[in-house]
Design a protein around this motif. Structure first.
Motif, PDB file in Angstrom:
ATOM      1  N   VAL A   1       1.550   1.882  -2.916  1.00 49.45           N
ATOM      2  CA  VAL A   1       0.226   0.971  -2.273  1.00 49.45           C
ATOM      3  C   VAL A   1      -0.480   1.476  -1.157  1.00 49.45           C
ATOM      4  CG1 VAL A   1      -0.601  -1.089  -1.755  1.00 49.45           C
ATOM      5  CG2 VAL A   1       1.104  -0.927  -3.505  1.00 49.45           C
ATOM      6  N   HIS A   3      -3.095   1.179   1.884  1.00 50.91           N
ATOM      7  CA  HIS A   3      -3.432   0.002   2.482  1.00 50.91           C
ATOM      8  C   HIS A   3      -4.963   0.566   3.322  1.00 50.91           C
ATOM      9  CE1 HIS A   3       0.004  -1.835   2.099  1.00 50.91           C
ATOM     10  NE2 HIS A   3       0.863  -0.805   2.662  1.00 50.91           N
ATOM     11  N   PRO A   4      -6.107   0.331   2.956  1.00 55.36           N
ATOM     12  CA  PRO A   4      -7.311   0.653   3.230  1.00 55.36           C
ATOM     13  C   PRO A   4      -7.909   0.051   4.468  1.00 55.36           C
ATOM     14  CG  PRO A   4      -7.574  -0.457   1.202  1.00 55.36           C
ATOM     15  CD  PRO A   4      -6.256  -0.053   1.334  1.00 55.36           C
ATOM     16  N   PHE A   5      -7.221  -0.991   4.552  1.00 62.49           N
ATOM     17  CA  PHE A   5      -7.497  -1.891   5.712  1.00 62.49           C
ATOM     18  C   PHE A   5      -6.190  -2.432   6.674  1.00 62.49           C
ATOM     19  CE2 PHE A   5     -10.729  -2.570   2.499  1.00 62.49           C
ATOM     20  CZ  PHE A   5     -11.860  -1.958   3.461  1.00 62.49           C
ATOM     21  N   ALA A   8      -5.180  -5.713   8.535  1.00 61.40           N
ATOM     22  CA  ALA A   8      -4.809  -7.098   7.847  1.00 61.40           C
ATOM     23  C   ALA A   8      -3.205  -7.122   8.202  1.00 61.40           C
ATOM     24  CB  ALA A   8      -4.984  -6.987   6.357  1.00 61.40           C
ATOM     25  N   LEU A   9      -2.709  -5.896   7.947  1.00 63.51           N
ATOM     26  CA  LEU A   9      -1.048  -5.875   8.260  1.00 63.51           C
ATOM     27  C   LEU A   9      -0.723  -6.273   9.689  1.00 63.51           C
ATOM     28  CD1 LEU A   9       0.060  -2.763   6.480  1.00 63.51           C
ATOM     29  CD2 LEU A   9       0.444  -5.286   5.827  1.00 63.51           C
ATOM     30  N   ARG A  12      -1.303 -10.057  10.377  1.00 61.58           N
ATOM     31  CA  ARG A  12      -0.331 -10.902   9.918  1.00 61.58           C
ATOM     32  C   ARG A  12       1.112 -10.666  10.673  1.00 61.58           C
ATOM     33  NH1 ARG A  12      -0.446  -9.653   4.149  1.00 61.58           N
ATOM     34  NH2 ARG A  12      -2.607  -9.254   4.423  1.00 61.58           N
ATOM     35  N   ASP A  73      -8.918 -13.784  10.203  1.00 60.79           N
ATOM     36  CA  ASP A  73      -9.914 -13.452   8.985  1.00 60.79           C
ATOM     37  C   ASP A  73     -11.039 -14.438   8.924  1.00 60.79           C
ATOM     38  OD1 ASP A  73      -9.170 -15.634   7.276  1.00 60.79           O
ATOM     39  OD2 ASP A  73      -8.024 -14.312   5.992  1.00 60.79           O
ATOM     40  N   GLU A  74     -12.006 -14.098   8.154  1.00 62.32           N
ATOM     41  CA  GLU A  74     -13.294 -14.952   7.987  1.00 62.32           C
ATOM     42  C   GLU A  74     -13.144 -16.509   7.757  1.00 62.32           C
ATOM     43  OE1 GLU A  74     -15.737 -12.567   5.216  1.00 62.32           O
ATOM     44  OE2 GLU A  74     -15.658 -14.433   4.020  1.00 62.32           O
TER      45      GLU A  74
ATOM     46  N   GLY B  24      -7.910  -6.813   3.562  1.00 67.35           N
ATOM     47  CA  GLY B  24      -7.944  -7.182   5.079  1.00 67.35           C
ATOM     48  C   GLY B  24      -8.228  -8.493   5.437  1.00 67.35           C
ATOM     49  N   TYR B  38     -13.458 -21.914  -1.151  1.00 71.71           N
ATOM     50  CA  TYR B  38     -14.204 -21.033   0.161  1.00 71.71           C
ATOM     51  C   TYR B  38     -14.948 -19.979  -0.705  1.00 71.71           C
ATOM     52  CZ  TYR B  38     -14.916 -17.864   3.877  1.00 71.71           C
ATOM     53  OH  TYR B  38     -15.325 -17.163   4.738  1.00 71.71           O
TER      54      TYR B  38
END
Lengths: 135, 72
Positions: A1, A3-5, A8-9, A12, A73-74, B24, B38
């Motif tokens: 897998v 992880h393009p972003f 995020a990791l 967390r 995050d948003e 992300g 949401y």
């Protein structure tokens, strides 16, 4: 897998909650220490030291909270926004009520520390209410 | 707003955590989007569309949310 972003990791696995907790406890201890020093009727130099004692901890706490907020995050930003939008007017209302009770001599307490507790507890309640909408 | 996120995710056999990592965001955010609690921002919606290589309007549709994650 892949992880393009990867942020995020990082988000967390952030140590921010622990840093916030440790700094909040340190600020609380510094605040109590400051009060105890003031009670001993110290000289000018020690009095000023007592006055500014909690400030570095509170400044560090603000910096850590700001950094943690940027990593949210948003949806969590929305929750924080809604919690704060509720906290400000609710705290104001409670503090006005507190002031009124003081003026009426129903509440003899005259300590700013109570307002810190009111704001903190109001924020915790408002966060719970805001988060409940999304979970 | 309704969406097909849960279906698209299931087709690829991804968990909510897998999708969250790719986008992300937190797993809770993915869950809240899937259950209609949401609505994602436009940038996140576009990111989702790019990830699933589908037009945004095929993933998100206007209308009252069903609040159970199922597309009407």
């Amino acid at each position: 897998v892949t992880h393009p972003f990867p942020t995020a990791l990082a988000c967390r696995r952030s140590a921010a909650p622990w840093s916030i907790l440790v700094l909040a406890i340190a600020a609380g201890i510094a605040m109590i220490g400051s009060r105890l020093i003031m009670k001993t009727a110290p000289g000018d130099a020690l009095l000023w030291l007592a006055i500014i004692l909690p400030l570095p901890f509170l400044a560090a706490l603000i910096a850590v909270i700001s950094r943690a907020a940027r990593n949210l995050d948003e949806m969590y930003r929305r929750i924080q926004f809604e919690a704060l939008a509720l906290t400000v007017p609710t705290s104001a209302l409670l503090l006005v009520l507190y002031g009124q009770l003081q003026k009426a001599d129903i509440l003899p307490l005259d300590d700013m520390a109570l307002s810190y507790a009111v704001i903190s507890l109001t924020y915790a309640s408002c966060y719970f209410l805001a988060a409940r909408r999304y979970h | 707003m309704n969406n097909r996120l849960k279906v698209l995710r299931a087709e690829r056999d991804w968990s909510q955590a897998d999708l969250a990592e790719r986008l992300g965001v937190s797993r809770q955010t993915i869950n809240a989007i899937e259950t209609g609690k949401y609505d994602p921002s436009l940038p996140l919606a576009f990111k989702i569309a790019r990830l699933f290589t589908q037009p945004i309007e095929q993933i998100f549709t206007d209308g009252p949310s069903t609040r159970n994650g199922e597309h009407p």
